[in-house]
Design an enzyme around this catalytic site. Structure first.
Site, PDB file in Angstrom:
ATOM      1  N   CYS A  27      48.458 -24.570   5.216  1.00 17.76           N
ATOM      2  CA  CYS A  27      48.015 -23.176   5.120  1.00 17.76           C
ATOM      3  C   CYS A  27      48.196 -22.792   3.670  1.00 17.76           C
ATOM      4  O   CYS A  27      49.315 -22.519   3.236  1.00 17.76           O
ATOM      5  CB  CYS A  27      48.826 -22.266   6.045  1.00 17.76           C
ATOM      6  SG  CYS A  27      48.497 -20.509   5.755  1.00 17.76           S
ATOM      7  N   CYS A  30      49.392 -18.865   3.216  1.00 12.83           N
ATOM      8  CA  CYS A  30      50.738 -18.400   3.573  1.00 12.83           C
ATOM      9  C   CYS A  30      51.462 -19.548   4.265  1.00 12.83           C
ATOM     10  O   CYS A  30      51.737 -20.557   3.615  1.00 12.83           O
ATOM     11  CB  CYS A  30      50.695 -17.136   4.424  1.00 12.83           C
ATOM     12  SG  CYS A  30      49.466 -17.114   5.747  1.00 12.83           S
ATOM     13  N   SER A  31      51.786 -19.406   5.553  1.00 10.04           N
ATOM     14  CA  SER A  31      52.471 -20.501   6.237  1.00 10.04           C
ATOM     15  C   SER A  31      52.086 -20.558   7.707  1.00 10.04           C
ATOM     16  O   SER A  31      52.920 -20.799   8.569  1.00 10.04           O
ATOM     17  CB  SER A  31      53.993 -20.354   6.086  1.00 10.04           C
ATOM     18  OG  SER A  31      54.397 -19.088   6.583  1.00 10.04           O
ATOM     19  N   CYS A  32      50.801 -20.307   8.021  1.00 16.15           N
ATOM     20  CA  CYS A  32      50.321 -20.386   9.410  1.00 16.15           C
ATOM     21  C   CYS A  32      50.661 -21.765   9.961  1.00 16.15           C
ATOM     22  O   CYS A  32      50.373 -22.784   9.332  1.00 16.15           O
ATOM     23  CB  CYS A  32      48.812 -20.153   9.472  1.00 16.15           C
ATOM     24  SG  CYS A  32      48.325 -18.504   8.911  1.00 16.15           S
TER      25      CYS A  32
END
Lengths: 194, 98
Positions: A98, A101-103
């Protein structure tokens, strides 16, 4: 009073009270969601992978709708984003990142590991994935295998269905699940035995 | 505008708009910089989801179609292997016919 000076536990309590007062989420619902998130771990994804390896009909359902396939194994997915599953084949290797962000597929793998959230991984996974996999993970993608980098940018979450390693004929689902690691389902590593 | 206004079919060649809303003011954009202005191919329609560009600011957010779009890596970074690909979720209102 400046919101940044407010102790975080008081702020959290105030937000929870407001959510309850406005009828958006009850305390019980919030507790339930925290418990579900805390219980999720790579072991859940590993069970899905192992079942897909031994049951072709389940594999087809998993590739069609990951969330439904997770729920079939009792993994709670209510309120989670849709889950897509990408299959590694003899021709193609998939890597999930991702960049924004940090999906992460938390419902089936739990909290994202620290490296997944790092700027270095997020940048290099798209710019120089083969170099990163070889140098940082000792995962060498052969020249004749196509690499697909899946940038998880929006409403879906993605998980990799790795290939079943040779030498596992006759293994039970439990034995197979035990060799599937978190990184195998993101595509930074591949399952190995011994 | 309804979701069908931004409809594409699997196999369609598309280009991501070379648009930079974040230069015009506060914005929440789910389209990575590295695909802006780049040509790709629709793999499939993933569903319709509330437009995150409005959702992030608490504004009414109408559903917009979300597509999985495949880009050849070599088109984005010249030194890359031609067969490698990037698969990215892009909202229909960011796509145009080249």
């Amino acid at each position: 009073m400046n919101i940044l000076d407010t102790p975080s536990d008081r702020l959290l309590a105030a937000v929870r009270d407001l959510l309850a007062q406005k009828g958006i989420a009850t305390t019980a619902e919030i507790q339930e969601r925290i418990a579900i998130t805390d219980r999720a771990s790579p072991g859940q994804g590993a069970r899905m992978v192992a079942k897909a390896w031994v049951d072709p009909a389940y594999r087809a359902r998993l590739l069609d709708d990951g969330a439904k396939a997770a729920e079939e194994l009792g993994i709670p997915m209510r309120g989670m984003p849709p889950l897509g599953v990408l299959e590694n084949t003899p021709d193609t290797h998939n890597l999930v990142v991702c960049t924004l962000c940090s999906c992460y597929p938390r419902g089936v793998l739990g909290y994202p590991p620290f490296w997944y959230k790092s700027a270095a991984f997020r940048a290099r996974a798209v710019r120089d994935p083969r170099g990163m996999l070889a140098e940082e993970w000792k995962t060498v993608i052969p020249d004749d295998i196509r690499l697909t980098v899946v940038d998880s940018t929006a409403d879906y979450r993605w998980m990799v269905l790795p290939m079943r390693p040779d030498g596992t004929d006759g293994w039970s689902e439990e034995q197979l699940a035990a060799i599937v690691r978190e990184g195998d389902m993101i595509g930074v590593t591949v399952p190995t035995i011994g | 505008m309804t979701a069908t206004a931004f409809a594409f079919a699997p196999g369609d060649i598309v280009r991501v708009k070379d648009d930079w809303p974040e230069r015009r003011g506060p914005a929440h954009i789910r389209t990575p910089y590295y695909v802006r202005g780049v040509q790709g191919q629709i793999v499939r329609h993933l569903g319709d989801f509330p437009n995150p560009e409005d959702l992030a600011f608490g504004r009414p957010a109408e559903p917009r179609p979300l597509y999985h779009v495949r880009f050849k890596k070599g088109v984005i970074w010249a030194e890359d292997r031609a067969d490698d690909a990037l698969l990215v979720e892009i909202f229909g209102h960011w796509l145009e016919k080249p």
